[in-house]
Design a protein around this motif. Structure first.
Motif, PDB file in Angstrom:
ATOM      1  N   ARG A  48       0.822  -1.210   0.000  1.00  0.00           N
ATOM      2  CA  ARG A  48       0.000   0.000   0.000  1.00  0.00           C
ATOM      3  C   ARG A  48       0.859   1.264   0.000  1.00  0.00           C
ATOM      4  O   ARG A  48       0.353   2.362   0.152  1.00  0.00           O
ATOM      5  N   LYS A  85      -5.455  -0.354   7.554  1.00  0.00           N
ATOM      6  CA  LYS A  85      -5.859   0.756   6.688  1.00  0.00           C
ATOM      7  C   LYS A  85      -6.481   1.873   7.525  1.00  0.00           C
ATOM      8  O   LYS A  85      -6.208   3.041   7.344  1.00  0.00           O
ATOM      9  N   GLY A 134      -7.517   6.873   0.673  1.00  0.00           N
ATOM     10  CA  GLY A 134      -6.262   6.163   0.542  1.00  0.00           C
ATOM     11  C   GLY A 134      -5.455   6.692  -0.623  1.00  0.00           C
ATOM     12  O   GLY A 134      -4.232   6.681  -0.597  1.00  0.00           O
ATOM     13  N   MET A 174      -6.091   5.529   6.085  1.00  0.00           N
ATOM     14  CA  MET A 174      -6.424   5.391   4.681  1.00  0.00           C
ATOM     15  C   MET A 174      -7.926   5.325   4.513  1.00  0.00           C
ATOM     16  O   MET A 174      -8.436   5.282   3.408  1.00  0.00           O
TER      17      MET A 174
END
Lengths: 436, 786
Positions: free
Chosen positions: A55, A282, A327, A287
């Motif tokens: 990511r 996340k 994100g 994100m």
């Protein structure tokens, strides 16, 4: 005082624009510090680290007792987030200690903290400062004789298949986690009155926290669904911390293994751990669930410029744009429950803002018939989202002397009375003076 | 003032020349009196600097600045959002604009004449200028009653009376500065109208009254005193058309004009303070009607009509009184507002309204303060009253009435000593001039006897003796001749009489003197010398009062010690810190005394200020100050307060600090929020902050903010004001942090800490240390919304 700060912010902004080159800038940077007890964790948990790197995070792996360890240099933090996978470390190396970690959070940074049955006082202390109390019994683990995972059937029932998850798409992602989550570690409790801590993964009602190796002498202090296995904490400055009682939860072994809960017919090929740690990480690293409000505007109906002051009974329009970080970019945030208050010691007006689905929220209302220093106040707190709280001060003045009605219909008898008296007096004087 | 004397000189060329000379001398004396009044008030500028003093003047100064910058309409409609946060204050509608407009006009005038003075300079010198005006107005008023000599004497006394100096030194830019002038001038015009019966003066009187209404809430004194005098005149059978002309236009025009001032508005017809004037207005008309009917009817018929009217009138009166009594009895407060009760019962306010009682100038005065403020005048007043009764005229009866009421009101609160001062000056002036008159006359007769050639001495006495018969006639008849006189004819004769008021008694006095055996020459010389010595004492006292007692600006303090003079400039230091180090919209909480100064000097929003219009809001601050830290933090946070300012005198011995005012905070707070109880802060009824103090006292916010780290100064925590060591010496603040303390610790500023970022868990064994390293504080990210 104010100007230089603005200038600095502007320079930073310019710098950021230059480096990112047009790309949206997220709420958080991508430099993570990973602190480990020993470097073998790096490989045993590589799947989790890999998903973070995929990511776009830069991971800096360090041993927790690395003597050159430092979170900041020259007053600037070197990292934007911390992954604390060093449960047994008694003290950090370098300049880092418990307070340094807490200051790091208070400065608006995020952290994932994983403990296990070897958790040191340092780790427990950090967790406590974040509002999470691990079981005080150093030997205790979470034991569940009913909801354990079948692959551990001969053991002491400390491998738990947890499926009591928090109902929040923001924290856990929109896709439902079907498979139970494997957990082996220590339990903790959070004070229910503490609104900042959320229990993401709770133990089942049959769980308890005790030392599995000895006979249970006294009733365990932590029992049932009061035990939290994984909790998150969102501080008032929106720093997010995930605290897990199990380091294994993130391990490749748990991520990859299948799971079957005792008493359940369905066997899942993969445990829910992978999805769980991906989605929660996340969330922790902002994100998802990070809101920002920009261009707060208000003006009179029919005008566009923001006045310095309103008059009582003015009609005004208020608008604000709210976006969520996805994100990769800022997406319009869509909700129907954002409210604005027109506030002076108590809300005089409370209106729900209507949205155009493109991020713009607006409403219009009449200023109350009260003068004073008001505030447009938005306090938007939703589960999993960052707290939106912003105010804008605006004074409301009474009518000016020439803004009242000049001739009031109901006062005409008085006008007639005074003018007729004047006329009569004039006539009387005339008659009195010249009538001879 | 010289011209009428010249024109009225009925005597020969020598007398005219003498009168002209006297007129010039008089004008010159008045000029000098004006200079004296102005310059005696400059001590504060010379000893300190040209600054605005104290508390209220700062507000007036700020308003004047606003006026000069934005013009009169903006001023009228000014809604101030920087005070009384978050309520705000409609300044235009709640101030008496007279002072502001006066200074603003002076500033505008000077600027349009290309004299670039700052607004502050104009404000500083407004009060001295107007005290010169006030002494001239005193001259005019006294001259109307007792002649030029008394007028000059009174003007000179007023120019330096300490009571007035205390409110009008340079820099004391308060309403009273112009209001006293307006008060005296209104009285002058009233007496002038009463003496002349001229409608011109009556109109001027109404305008002057309007200026007074614009300037000061004390205008109610005028609108009650004048009706009282009118009633007195009616009761003593002195009704005349002049009285009617003096009074009726004042009530009608004055009330209309007063209603134009926004702060008064409908109060001019709706509050009890104004009812007396309307009642007397009605009575005056009834009396006028009675006199008119009396003129029409024969005495016999009049008597019949009289009994008829009186019996009917009494019946109506009884009915009205019965209804009124019933109404009053049915209302819960028995029809009395706290304000009127506090006028009738001087101790009412201090017993029941803490916010009024907490102001020191609202306390009843002590006896020494009379001697301090009016000095020897206190002994001269009775003599003045006596001479007002010889002979009693409308004007002199007004003086006596003015004095009596002023004495009463000065007994209610110290502040109203200011109203007493002009009355005291006028009556003392009259007394002194009468005594000087008697003494010099007896000296003169002795001298003329001695030298036996009296052309020079009797040069002026001969016209008097020649006109003595006329004069004695007029003196005897002057009280009764009102009905026959006409204004134009009256004028010169009145002037004549006024001018010779002193001399007039000559023909009477010699008789008396002969009867009393003219005062021996030595005695008169001695008397004059003694009077001069007395006057000397007065002057010395006044100069001392002006220089030492009343010229301290109270924002800068000085103290003398062995090693020279110390200057304590902590207040301005603190306000400057606030204005340079805090955000423009930050709110600063302090006790209300410092509200005006904070807005004017630091330009920061305050929660409460010296305009104590909202008791609840003040009580909220008082409650916060007397609460423990956490409760206080919550109150202040709900008011968006960022900084808290406390004044602390314990280090240098400055007695009027917040700890000494603290009981008032408790009382005012407890008046609205009953969980604050005064006995909790007292140990056996005693207020103390030493080891004997109650735990509530030692834990309240005010104690903590004042004494935080105090023990570090001397290791013992010895409070110089209270004179003992404080009770709790070592403690930490959890919800507040000290951000600034001035050089002498007189002002301490604290900041509210933000809410904790995290909530801790239960574990006790882990000691958290929330200290942040300074290097990080700067690099710390802020909340993205701010």
């Amino acid at each position: 005082m104010v100007a230089p700060r603005h200038l600095a912010a502007l320079l930073l902004l310019l710098l950021a624009v230059a480096t990112v080159a047009g790309e949206d800038e997220g709420p958080r940077g991508r430099r993570l510090l990973v602190l480990l007890d020993d470097l073998s964790v790096r490989s045993s948990h590589s799947a989790f680290f890999g998903s973070l790197q995929a990511r776009g995070f830069d991971l800096d792996f360090r041993l927790a007792d690395d003597p050159k360890l430092s979170l900041h240099r020259y007053g600037q933090y070197l990292y934007d987030g911390l992954v604390l996978f060093a449960p047994s470390t008694p003290r950090f190396g370098g300049s880092v200690d418990q307070n340094a970690v807490l200051e790091f959070i208070d400065a608006g940074h995020d952290m994932i903290l994983a403990a296990d049955s070897t958790a040191s006082d340092l780790i427990r202390g950090i967790a406590t400062e974040c509002g999470v109390d691990f079981d005080e019994d150093q030997e205790a683990m979470v034991i569940d004789h009913i909801n354990y995972a079948v692959m551990d059937v001969e053991g002491d029932h400390t491998l738990i298949a947890g499926d009591d998850l928090i109902q929040s798409d923001v924290i856990l992602g929109s896709k439902k986690i079907e498979a139970p989550i494997l957990f082996r570690g220590i339990g903790h409790a959070a004070n229910p009155s503490n609104g900042l801590v959320l229990k993401v993964l709770s133990a089942s009602p049959s769980a308890y926290s005790a030392n599995p190796k000895t006979k249970l002498g006294s009733p365990p202090s932590l029992t049932g669904s009061a035990i939290s296995l994984v909790s998150v904490m969102q501080a008032r400055n929106n720093a997010r911390v995930l605290i897990s009682g199990s380091l294994d939860l993130f391990s490749n072994r748990f991520l990859k293994s299948g799971v079957q809960k005792v008493g359940s017919k369905t066997r899942h090929e993969r445990a829910g751990n992978e999805q769980f740690v991906t989605e929660t990480s996340k969330w922790v690293f902002h994100m998802r669930g990070h809101l920002k409000a920009v261009s707060v505007k208000h003006h009179k109906v029919g005008e566009t410029n923001e006045p310095g002051m309103y008059r009582i009974n003015d009609d005004l329009e208020y608008s604000v744009e709210i976006y969520e970080w996805s994100g990769t970019s800022w997406k319009p945030y869509v909700a129907d429950d954002v409210q604005v208050q027109f506030y002076m010691m108590s809300p005089y007006v409370l209106k729900t803002l209507s949205t155009d689905k493109k991020g713009l929220y607006s409403t219009s209302f009449k200023v109350p018939d009260v003068y004073g220093v008001f505030q447009f106040k938005v306090e938007y707190q939703r589960l999993g989202y960052t707290c939106l709280s912003f105010t804008k001060q605006i004074p409301v003045r009474p009518y000016r002397h020439n803004e009242y009605e000049r001739f009031i219909a109901s006062a005409y008898p008085y006008y007639t009375a005074s003018f007729s008296t004047m006329g009569a007096f004039f006539m009387f004087s005339f008659v009195y003076l010249y009538h001879k | 003032m010289a011209e009428p004397e010249v024109s009225s000189a009925a005597a020969g060329g020598g007398g005219r020349l003498r009168n002209a000379f006297g007129g010039v001398l008089c004008a010159f004396a008045l000029l000098l009196i004006g200079v004296l009044a102005f310059s005696i008030r400059l001590f504060s500028v010379i000893k300190y600097e040209s600054v605005i003093h104290e508390f209220d003047p700062y507000f007036n100064f700020r308003v004047t600045q606003f006026l000069s910058k934005n013009g009169i309409y903006e001023f009228w409609n000014w809604f101030d959002d920087r005070t009384w946060y978050p309520l705000g204050r409609v300044i235009g509608g709640t101030v008496y604009p007279g002072l502001t407009l006066t200074a603003g006009t002076i500033w505008w005038l000077l600027n349009s004449l290309n004299i670039p003075l700052s607004v502050e300079t104009v404000c500083v010198f407004t009060a001295p200028i107007f005290s010169a005006n006030a002494s001239w107005a005193t001259y005019l008023l006294t001259k109307e009653a007792k002649g030029t000599g008394a007028g000059l004497m009174a003007a000179a006394i007023l120019a330096m009376v300490p009571s007035y100096i205390s409110r009008s030194v340079a820099g004391s830019y308060d309403n009273e500065a112009v209001a006293i002038f307006a008060l005296i001038f209104t009285f002058y015009l009233y007496v002038k109208t009463l003496n002349t019966g001229s409608l011109f003066y009556a109109t001027l009187n109404a305008l002057s009254y309007f200026y007074m209404v614009c300037s000061w809430g004390g205008y109610t004194f005028i609108i009650n005193l004048i009706p009282m005098h009118v009633l007195l005149c009616i009761v003593t059978g002195r009704y005349s058309s002049r009285l009617y002309i003096a009074y009726a236009p004042l009530v009608i025009l004055g009330t209309l004009l007063a209603a134009l001032v926004p702060v008064v508005g409908f109060n001019a017809v709706m509050t009890s303070e104004h009812f007396a004037s309307f009642l007397v207005f009605i009575i005056l008309h009834v009396v006028a009607l009675v006199y008119y009917i009396k003129g029409l009817l024969t005495p016999r018929l009049f008597k019949v009509a009289m009994t008829l009217v009186i019996s009917v009138g009494l019946a109506v009166c009884f009915a009205v009184v019965a209804i009124l009594v019933a109404l009053v009895a049915s209302s819960p407060t028995k029809g009395w507002s706290g304000r009127s009760l506090s006028l009738l019962d001087p101790t009412y306010a201090s017993k029941y309204i803490p916010i009024i009682a907490s102001v020191s100038e609202h306390q009843p005065p002590t006896w020494p303060s009379y001697f301090m403020d009016i000095n020897v005048l206190a002994f001269l007043i009775p003599a003045g009253i006596i001479s007002c009764f010889l002979p009693l005229s409308d004007a002199s009866s007004f003086m006596v009435l003015y004095l009596v009421t002023a004495v009463y009101f000065s007994g209610v609160m110290v502040r109203l000593m200011l109203v007493l001062a002009p009355a005291a000056c006028i009556l003392s002036g009259i007394a002194l001039s009468e005594v000087f008159g008697v003494l010099t006359r007896s000296m003169k007769t002795h001298l003329s006897k001695l030298f036996d050639d009296s052309p020079a001495a009797s040069g002026d006495s001969s016209p008097e003796s020649s006109s003595s018969s006329v004069n004695t006639d007029s003196t005897k008849s002057e009280n009764r001749t009102e009905k026959t006189e006409t204004a134009p004819k009256e004028k010169p004769s009145k002037k004549n009489r006024k001018k010779k008021e002193v001399a007039e008694s000559v023909p009477v006095k010699p008789k008396k003197e002969k009867r009393l055996l003219v005062l021996p020459f030595e005695l008169s010389v001695m008397g004059i010398l003694l009077l001069i010595v007395l006057g000397g004492f007065y002057v010395v006292h006044c100069v001392w009062a002006a220089a030492e007692a009343y010229s301290a600006p109270s924002i800068v303090l000085t103290s003398r010690s062995r090693d020279g003079m110390h200057v304590f400039d902590d207040f301005r230091e603190a306000y400057a810190w606030l204005s340079h180090n805090t955000d423009v919209d930050d709110k600063v909480a302090s006790w209300w005394d410092y509200g005006y100064q904070t807005t004017a000097m630091a330009n920061r929003t305050v929660i409460v200020d010296n305009n104590t219009w909202n008791n609840t809001h003040i009580a909220t601050v008082g409650t916060a100050m007397s609460s423990p830290e956490k409760a206080a933090w919550e109150i202040f946070n709900s008011l968006d307060v960022k900084y808290i300012l406390v004044v602390f005198g314990g280090l240098v011995g400055y007695p009027s600090d917040d700890i000494n005012k603290f009981l008032w905070m408790v009382r005012i707070g407890g008046g609205v929020f009953p969980h604050i109880k005064e006995p909790d802060y007292l140990r056996d009824g005693q207020y103390r902050v030493d080891a004997q103090a109650t735990p509530t006292m030692l834990n309240c916010l005010m104690y903590k903010l004042c004494y935080y780290r105090f023990v570090e100064t001397d290791g013992k925590g010895f409070d110089k004001v209270r004179g003992y060591e404080i009770g709790k010496k070592h403690f930490k603040l959890t919800h507040f942090e000290e951000v600034f303390t001035t050089h002498h610790w007189m002002v301490r500023i604290y900041k509210l800490k933000p809410q904790r970022n995290r909530v801790r868990g239960k574990l006790k064994k882990l000691k958290s240390n929330a200290k942040t390293s300074p290097a990080l504080a700067a690099g710390r990210k802020k909340n993205p919304w701010q």
